[in-house]
Each structure stands twice: as structure tokens, then as C-alpha cells.
Design an enzyme around this catalytic site. Structure first.
Site, PDB file in Angstrom:
ATOM      1  N   LYS A  49       0.809  -1.223   0.000  1.00 13.77           N
ATOM      2  CA  LYS A  49       0.000   0.000   0.000  1.00 13.77           C
ATOM      3  C   LYS A  49       0.843   1.276   0.000  1.00 13.77           C
ATOM      4  O   LYS A  49       0.514   2.277   0.629  1.00 13.77           O
ATOM      5  CB  LYS A  49      -0.988   0.010   1.184  1.00 13.77           C
ATOM      6  CG  LYS A  49      -1.846  -1.244   1.283  1.00 13.77           C
ATOM      7  CD  LYS A  49      -2.472  -1.648  -0.051  1.00 13.77           C
ATOM      8  CE  LYS A  49      -3.520  -0.668  -0.536  1.00 13.77           C
ATOM      9  NZ  LYS A  49      -4.089  -1.090  -1.856  1.00 13.77           N
ATOM     10  N   THR A  52       2.309   0.713  -5.097  1.00 13.40           N
ATOM     11  CA  THR A  52       2.862  -0.377  -5.914  1.00 13.40           C
ATOM     12  C   THR A  52       2.259  -0.413  -7.308  1.00 13.40           C
ATOM     13  O   THR A  52       2.976  -0.412  -8.316  1.00 13.40           O
ATOM     14  CB  THR A  52       2.635  -1.738  -5.218  1.00 13.40           C
ATOM     15  OG1 THR A  52       2.939  -1.627  -3.827  1.00 13.40           O
ATOM     16  CG2 THR A  52       3.494  -2.815  -5.860  1.00 13.40           C
ATOM     17  N   THR A 121       8.142  -7.081  -5.806  1.00 10.25           N
ATOM     18  CA  THR A 121       8.210  -7.734  -4.499  1.00 10.25           C
ATOM     19  C   THR A 121       7.789  -6.784  -3.387  1.00 10.25           C
ATOM     20  O   THR A 121       7.899  -5.567  -3.530  1.00 10.25           O
ATOM     21  CB  THR A 121       9.644  -8.246  -4.207  1.00 10.25           C
ATOM     22  OG1 THR A 121       9.622  -9.048  -3.033  1.00 10.25           O
ATOM     23  CG2 THR A 121      10.622  -7.093  -4.001  1.00 10.25           C
ATOM     24  N   HIS A 122       7.306  -7.377  -2.278  1.00  9.00           N
ATOM     25  CA  HIS A 122       7.099  -6.630  -1.034  1.00  9.00           C
ATOM     26  C   HIS A 122       8.109  -7.083   0.016  1.00  9.00           C
ATOM     27  O   HIS A 122       8.003  -6.698   1.184  1.00  9.00           O
ATOM     28  CB  HIS A 122       5.693  -6.875  -0.468  1.00  9.00           C
ATOM     29  CG  HIS A 122       4.586  -6.202  -1.217  1.00  9.00           C
ATOM     30  ND1 HIS A 122       4.686  -4.937  -1.747  1.00  9.00           N
ATOM     31  CD2 HIS A 122       3.313  -6.617  -1.496  1.00  9.00           C
ATOM     32  CE1 HIS A 122       3.531  -4.612  -2.335  1.00  9.00           C
ATOM     33  NE2 HIS A 122       2.700  -5.604  -2.191  1.00  9.00           N
ATOM     34  N   SER A 152      -4.209   2.967   4.594  1.00  5.22           N
ATOM     35  CA  SER A 152      -4.498   2.284   3.334  1.00  5.22           C
ATOM     36  C   SER A 152      -4.465   0.765   3.511  1.00  5.22           C
ATOM     37  O   SER A 152      -5.320   0.041   2.979  1.00  5.22           O
ATOM     38  CB  SER A 152      -3.480   2.717   2.272  1.00  5.22           C
ATOM     39  OG  SER A 152      -3.792   2.138   1.027  1.00  5.22           O
ATOM     40  N   THR A 241      -1.337   7.781 -15.925  1.00  8.57           N
ATOM     41  CA  THR A 241      -1.059   7.161 -14.627  1.00  8.57           C
ATOM     42  C   THR A 241      -1.583   7.995 -13.458  1.00  8.57           C
ATOM     43  O   THR A 241      -1.214   7.757 -12.308  1.00  8.57           O
ATOM     44  CB  THR A 241       0.455   6.906 -14.443  1.00  8.57           C
ATOM     45  OG1 THR A 241       1.161   8.153 -14.553  1.00  8.57           O
ATOM     46  CG2 THR A 241       0.973   5.922 -15.476  1.00  8.57           C
ATOM     47  N   MET A 270      -8.556   0.813  -5.249  1.00  6.56           N
ATOM     48  CA  MET A 270      -7.987   2.157  -5.382  1.00  6.56           C
ATOM     49  C   MET A 270      -8.950   3.106  -4.662  1.00  6.56           C
ATOM     50  O   MET A 270      -9.968   3.509  -5.207  1.00  6.56           O
ATOM     51  CB  MET A 270      -7.797   2.517  -6.857  1.00  6.56           C
ATOM     52  CG  MET A 270      -6.875   1.543  -7.573  1.00  6.56           C
ATOM     53  SD  MET A 270      -6.303   2.130  -9.180  1.00  6.56           S
ATOM     54  CE  MET A 270      -5.187   3.438  -8.678  1.00  6.56           C
ATOM     55  N   GLY A 273      -5.889   7.479  -2.649  1.00  5.35           N
ATOM     56  CA  GLY A 273      -4.625   7.872  -3.272  1.00  5.35           C
ATOM     57  C   GLY A 273      -4.167   9.260  -2.895  1.00  5.35           C
ATOM     58  O   GLY A 273      -3.537   9.957  -3.689  1.00  5.35           O
TER      59      GLY A 273
END
Length: 309
Positions: A49, A52, A121-122, A152, A241, A270, A273
């Protein structure tokens, strides 16, 4: 059909080095650790969160030279293999298989990808497969301020039927600050990547900077990727974006994922943001407690976050 609260409470997770991960990920840990990185790989690294999906779409738009149609070729979660993600099969969504079953992102998919591969990756620095360090590949890290990240992640936990039930906000607040959430402590994760940023090819970005001046930050990513796109293409990438555009885009908003996995009637994938939404959740006492813990955990580090715009 979504999991009952009782089943969600018992959602399976295990630990590696004290860090909670999905049971299926831990069961496949040896295979994940054996992943073979290539020198021209680009690994997108984030704590959950922290923007990503946003940075994935930016990277893909740059890689595709701003071609919107090419970026519509598949949902975002299938475009960039998630190197540690493994979970039990789900009958409605074939993308949820274990790593070692029938298709896995780690092996067949990533091996078939043309170079340069873009992966995701996280994982914290201590858990990353060793080949990433020895192959001298590029790392793109995005960090988000801990308070907004916590909020989030709370709403993601609420809507994600695969994760344990987070309980009330007050309960989850304690869970988060103790690092007992999937992928572990925010403090350890961000600090770990920040402290090695000069030792490897790491572009370290801040979510808040991306919100404040997306064009400038996208330019940094473009240069890091070795791409040279003209002004018109750059402006198109900024536009495509934006949060508003991506929220309406079925390739990025997870609307194709079954409700039994991600229940967006509880909270959209979403959601907002924004920067500063933590002020709508933290009590004065929680804010004071968090600030004190932050000072302790991040003592001696030079990293500095913006908490509101």
C-alpha cells in the site's frame, strides 16, 4: 462466496525470520529463495500500500514508450511477476495458484519473459532471494509515509478476503505498530531499503513526491530505466497514470478479481490515493503514541517523510 469472519480470522499465515507471510509463500520458501535474477532485471520494491500498482503502471508505460494499447494487454498483476506471491488455488481465479503448481510466476512465467524483465516484491532486504544482490540488477523502491500507509493497509485488509480480519481500527493500529501484518514492520522494511540505497543500483522514491510533482518523478524513473522519451510521451504517461485514470482502468483497478477474493463493496482497491488521510483515522492519543514509536524505531536514520501536502 466470501470467507466468513470466523474463517478470515483463521487465515493461514506463517513467519520467516519473525516476519508474517502467507502460509503458501512460506511453504514454497526454498523455491522462492532459489530464484535466479538477471543483471538486466528491474525489481519494483515496496511495502504494501505504498503506491505499488501506480509505480508498476508508470514503469510499464515507460517500457512500452507510452503506448496505451500495449499497456492494456493484460491486468497489471499479470504483467509483472510477484516473486513471493503464492496462495492456495481459487476456483474462480486461476491466477491464485501455489507457486509450484501449474504455472507459477516464479518459474515458467518469469523465465519466458523477454529481457529486461520487470518483477515485483514486497519483501524486505533480509528476505530477498540472494541472486538479486549478486546479479547487480536495478531496484526501484517507493516509500510512503507510515501513517497513510497504515490507513491504506487497514482498508485493504478489510476488503481482502484472503487476509485475516483486521478487527476494529483501534485493534489494527496495535497490530500494525507491532509489525504483525503481512510482510512485517513498516519501520524495518523502509529503513532496511533506505540504508542500502547507495550500495546497489537503487532508485529510492517517495509516494508524496510522486503526488506533488509526478512529471519530475516519472522523469527520474525513465532515466533510471535508460529510456529517453520525448515531452509529449512523458505528458501522456503523467496523464494515463493519474489516480483518477487508473481508478477507472479495469487493467489497474482490480475489478476483474472476484468479489470472493477482493470485496470492493467493502472498500475500493484504489480508494483515495491522497496524502494526509491519516488525519481522518488517528485519534490525538494514537498520533502521539505513533510519533513516539516512530522516533524510537527510526532513530539515527536520515530519511524524512512528508505527512501532508
Amino acid at each position: 462466496m466470501a470467507l466468513t469472519p470466523e474463517l478470515r480470522t483463521q487465515a493461514k499465515w506463517k513467519e520467516i525470520a519473525g516476519i508474517p507471510l502467507g502460509a503458501a509463500t512460506v511453504d514454497n520458501w526454498n523455491q522462492i529463495q532459489a530464484f535466479r535474477a538477471k543483471p538486466d532485471d528491474l525489481l519494483i520494491c515496496t511495502y504494501p500500500k505504498s503506491g505499488t500498482t501506480w509505480i508498476q503502471e508508470i514503469v510499464d508505460m515507460i517500457e512500452q514508450n507510452g503506448d496505451v494499447e500495449k499497456c492494456q494487454r493484460d491486468v497489471i498483476e499479470h504483467r509483472h511477476p510477484f516473486i513471493e506471491w503464492a496462495r492456495p488455488p481459487h476456483p474462480d481465479y486461476p491466477g491464485t495458484h501455489y507457486v509450484d503448481q501449474a504455472g507459477l510466476e516464479l518459474t515458467e512465467v518469469s523465465n519466458e519473459m523477454p529481457s529486461p524483465r520487470i518483477l515485483k516484491t514486497h519483501l524486505s532486504t533480509q528476505l530477498l532471494p540472494p541472486s538479486f544482490w549478486t546479479s547487480n540488477c536495478k531496484f526501484l523502491y517507493v516509500a510512503r509515509n507510515a501513517k497513510d500507509c497504515m490507513v491504506s493497509y487497514y482498508h485493504f485488509y478489510r476488503m481482502n478476503q484472503v487476509l485475516p480480519d483486521p478487527g476494529t481500527w483501534d485493534e489494527y493500529f496495535e497490530t500494525f505498530i507491532s509489525g504483525k501484518v503481512y510482510w512485517g514492520s513498516w519501520f524495518d522494511h523502509v529503513r532496511g531499503w533506505w540504508e542500502i540505497r547507495d550500495r546497489y543500483q537503487i532508485l529510492f522514491l517517495f509516494y508524496e513526491d510522486m503526488k506533488r510533482d509526478p512529471k519530475r518523478e516519472i522523469q527520474k524513473v525513465m532515466q533510471f530505466m535508460g529510456k529517453n522519451l520525448d515531452e509529449a510521451v512523458l505528458d501522456r504517461i503523467v496523464q494515463e497514470t493519474s489516480f483518477e485514470r487508473m481508478k477507472e482502468n479495469p487493467m489497474t483497478n482490480r475489478s476483474t478479481v472476484p468479489k470472493s477474493l477482493l470485496d470492493q463493496s467493502i472498500s475500493p482497491f484504489m480508494r483515495k490515493g491522497t496524502v494526509g488521510d491519516w488525519k481522518n483515522h488517528f485519534t490525538v492519543a494514537q498520533n502521539e503514541k505513533f510519533d513516539e514509536i516512530y522516533r524510537q524505531k527510526m532513530k539515527g536514520t536520515s530519511i524524512n517523510f512528508c505527512m501532508e501536502l
